[in-house]
Design an enzyme around this catalytic site. Structure first.
Site, mmCIF file in Angstrom:
data_model
loop_
_atom_site.group_PDB
_atom_site.id
_atom_site.type_symbol
_atom_site.label_atom_id
_atom_site.label_comp_id
_atom_site.label_asym_id
_atom_site.label_seq_id
_atom_site.Cartn_x
_atom_site.Cartn_y
_atom_site.Cartn_z
ATOM 1 N N LEU A 1 10.673 -20.826 -3.629
ATOM 2 C CA LEU A 1 9.616 -19.925 -3.161
ATOM 3 C C LEU A 1 8.362 -20.041 -4.044
ATOM 4 O O LEU A 1 8.465 -20.020 -5.272
ATOM 5 C CB LEU A 1 10.151 -18.485 -3.222
ATOM 6 C CG LEU A 1 9.149 -17.368 -2.918
ATOM 7 C CD1 LEU A 1 8.849 -17.318 -1.431
ATOM 8 C CD2 LEU A 1 9.696 -16.019 -3.386
ATOM 9 N N ARG B 1 -11.217 1.987 -9.876
ATOM 10 C CA ARG B 1 -10.282 3.121 -10.033
ATOM 11 C C ARG B 1 -10.344 3.652 -11.472
ATOM 12 O O ARG B 1 -10.828 2.969 -12.364
ATOM 13 C CB ARG B 1 -8.860 2.657 -9.699
ATOM 14 C CG ARG B 1 -8.729 2.323 -8.231
ATOM 15 C CD ARG B 1 -7.293 2.165 -7.823
ATOM 16 N NE ARG B 1 -7.227 1.947 -6.379
ATOM 17 C CZ ARG B 1 -6.125 2.043 -5.668
ATOM 18 N NH1 ARG B 1 -4.984 2.346 -6.240
ATOM 19 N NH2 ARG B 1 -6.147 1.838 -4.368
ATOM 20 N N HIS C 1 2.964 2.946 -8.828
ATOM 21 C CA HIS C 1 2.860 1.498 -9.048
ATOM 22 C C HIS C 1 4.110 0.972 -9.760
ATOM 23 O O HIS C 1 4.597 -0.110 -9.461
ATOM 24 C CB HIS C 1 1.611 1.172 -9.877
ATOM 25 C CG HIS C 1 0.322 1.595 -9.221
ATOM 26 N ND1 HIS C 1 0.039 1.308 -7.900
ATOM 27 C CD2 HIS C 1 -0.753 2.279 -9.691
ATOM 28 C CE1 HIS C 1 -1.160 1.798 -7.601
ATOM 29 N NE2 HIS C 1 -1.654 2.401 -8.660
ATOM 30 N N ASP D 1 0.831 -1.207 0.000
ATOM 31 C CA ASP D 1 0.000 0.000 0.000
ATOM 32 C C ASP D 1 0.868 1.261 0.000
ATOM 33 O O ASP D 1 1.981 1.262 0.532
ATOM 34 C CB ASP D 1 -0.916 -0.014 1.232
ATOM 35 C CG ASP D 1 -2.039 1.006 1.125
ATOM 36 O OD1 ASP D 1 -2.300 1.500 0.008
ATOM 37 O OD2 ASP D 1 -2.651 1.328 2.160
ATOM 38 N N GLY D 2 0.334 2.319 -0.588
ATOM 39 C CA GLY D 2 1.002 3.623 -0.531
ATOM 40 C C GLY D 2 1.586 4.079 -1.862
ATOM 41 O O GLY D 2 2.226 5.139 -1.922
ATOM 42 N N SER E 1 -7.139 -5.676 -5.999
ATOM 43 C CA SER E 1 -8.345 -6.179 -5.326
ATOM 44 C C SER E 1 -9.547 -6.076 -6.266
ATOM 45 O O SER E 1 -9.501 -5.350 -7.270
ATOM 46 C CB SER E 1 -8.609 -5.368 -4.055
ATOM 47 O OG SER E 1 -9.098 -4.086 -4.411
ATOM 48 N N ARG F 1 1.587 -4.928 6.169
ATOM 49 C CA ARG F 1 0.933 -3.881 5.377
ATOM 50 C C ARG F 1 1.804 -2.631 5.431
ATOM 51 O O ARG F 1 2.219 -2.203 6.518
ATOM 52 C CB ARG F 1 -0.463 -3.548 5.890
ATOM 53 C CG ARG F 1 -1.129 -2.496 4.992
ATOM 54 C CD ARG F 1 -2.557 -2.205 5.326
ATOM 55 N NE ARG F 1 -3.131 -1.341 4.291
ATOM 56 C CZ ARG F 1 -4.349 -1.439 3.812
ATOM 57 N NH1 ARG F 1 -5.172 -2.335 4.280
ATOM 58 N NH2 ARG F 1 -4.773 -0.611 2.871
HETATM 59 C C1 FPP Z 1 -1.877 -0.049 -3.461
HETATM 60 O O1 FPP Z 1 -1.432 1.282 -3.398
HETATM 61 C C2 FPP Z 1 -1.305 -0.739 -4.627
HETATM 62 C C3 FPP Z 1 -2.010 -1.264 -5.653
HETATM 63 C C4 FPP Z 1 -3.476 -1.191 -5.730
HETATM 64 C C5 FPP Z 1 -1.363 -1.872 -6.833
HETATM 65 C C6 FPP Z 1 -0.107 -2.645 -6.575
HETATM 66 C C7 FPP Z 1 0.526 -2.985 -7.844
HETATM 67 C C8 FPP Z 1 1.858 -3.051 -8.090
HETATM 68 C C9 FPP Z 1 2.890 -2.852 -7.055
HETATM 69 C C10 FPP Z 1 2.361 -3.293 -9.470
HETATM 70 C C11 FPP Z 1 2.193 -4.639 -10.064
HETATM 71 C C12 FPP Z 1 2.371 -5.800 -9.161
HETATM 72 C C13 FPP Z 1 3.186 -6.879 -9.366
HETATM 73 C C14 FPP Z 1 3.094 -8.047 -8.446
HETATM 74 C C15 FPP Z 1 4.169 -6.960 -10.444
HETATM 75 P P1 FPP Z 1 -2.487 2.469 -3.549
HETATM 76 O O2 FPP Z 1 -2.561 2.825 -4.992
HETATM 77 O O3 FPP Z 1 -3.794 2.069 -2.944
HETATM 78 O O4 FPP Z 1 -1.808 3.607 -2.741
HETATM 79 P P2 FPP Z 1 -2.532 4.784 -1.952
HETATM 80 O O5 FPP Z 1 -3.243 4.150 -0.789
HETATM 81 O O6 FPP Z 1 -1.399 5.661 -1.533
HETATM 82 O O7 FPP Z 1 -3.475 5.457 -2.903
#
Ligand code: FPP
Length: 255
Positions: free
Chosen positions: A139, A79, A45, A28-29, A73, A196
């Protein structure tokens, strides 16, 4: 705390005692990390993929058997379209570019969630990489995609109800072991440690059933900044904890 300068063999020795077998992460973040830098959310991302690479590598090196990452999710479909397609493109790139290295590091890939909802291209690339890595036995990297814990639990209920209806099982056989086997994580142990990032302290519909006894670790670091040392901090904290599984300390925990 362990540092990068310490040789891998030493890290392995240090971690052979009470290492978590399964670590799950709510990454997250990313959005906030990008917004603080006046960049589009997808930039966060993209940087987050570097953290994925670092954590997968570290987990494999220290001998963790299962790593589960919450990448997308069910709710994330809501989004903006540009963000959703940006994440899908990052996934496409990850499973293609990292395929060889994952193979060399003996990583196996698994997905949980409603992957039928992913764009056809992403689904195909993820499935190809899963197939390519299927004989590895180091893994197990599980990526949760279009995943929702409540949906998963409802699906397990439906499967069990069908079996009862078809007289394959009877109602008395339904217990937590049988239930767990009907979840998408049926073949892997429950997470020992749930991490988290970003300072938020909630579960967000992730592995609701499976984390019943997981140890929790909340980091204030945004996912794009989360690296090897942060992951090792979480592992070290886990190692210092006493897990009682509802028992008292003198009694052996049922692992
Ligand atoms: C949450 O942060 C993150 C996500 C919804 C996407 C995670 C995806 C990746 C790291 C890229 C692809 C993954 C892999 C496994 C290659 P947020 O966007 O909710 O952050 P915020 O809470 O600051 O808005």
């Amino acid at each position: 705390m362990l540092h990068d300068s310490q040789p891998t063999e030493l890290k392995k020795k240090i971690y052979t005692q009470s290492l978590p077998e399964h670590v799950a992460i709510i990454m997250d973040g990313n959005g906030r990390w990008a917004q603080e830098r006046r960049k589009p959310r997808v930039w966060g991302h993209k940087k987050g993929v570097e953290s994925v690479r670092a954590v997968v590598k570290t987990a494999g090196e220290v001998g963790i058997k299962y790593l589960t990452l919450y990448a997308f999710s069910e709710e994330n479909w809501g989004r903006p379209q540009s963000e959703v397609s940006g994440i899908m493109t990052l996934l496409d790139t990850f499973v293609v570019r990292e395929r060889k290295e994952l193979y060399e590091n003996n990583v196996r890939l698994k997905t949980i969630g409603r992957i039928e909802k992913l764009p056809a291209k992403t689904r195909k690339l993820v499935q190809e990489t899963t197939e390519y890595l299927k004989d590895n036995d180091g893994l197990t990297l599980t990526i949760a995609l279009s995943y929702g814990g409540r949906t998963e639990i409802s699906a397990a209920c439906r499967m069990i109800a069908e079996k009862v209806k078809n007289h394959e099982i009877n109602v008395d056989q339904i217990d937590s072991e049988l239930f767990g086997q009907h979840l998408s994580t049926g073949s892997i142990p429950d997470p020992d440690l749930l991490i988290r990032t970003s300072g938020e302290q909630r579960i967000s519909n992730f592995l609701l059933w499976q984390i019943a006894y997981s140890e929790l670790w909340f980091s204030t670091v945004y996912w794009p900044d989360f690296r090897r040392e942060h992951f090792l901090d979480a592992i070290q904290s886990y190692k210092n904890r006493k897990r009682r599984f509802g028992l008292v300390e003198s009694v052996q925990a049922p692992i």
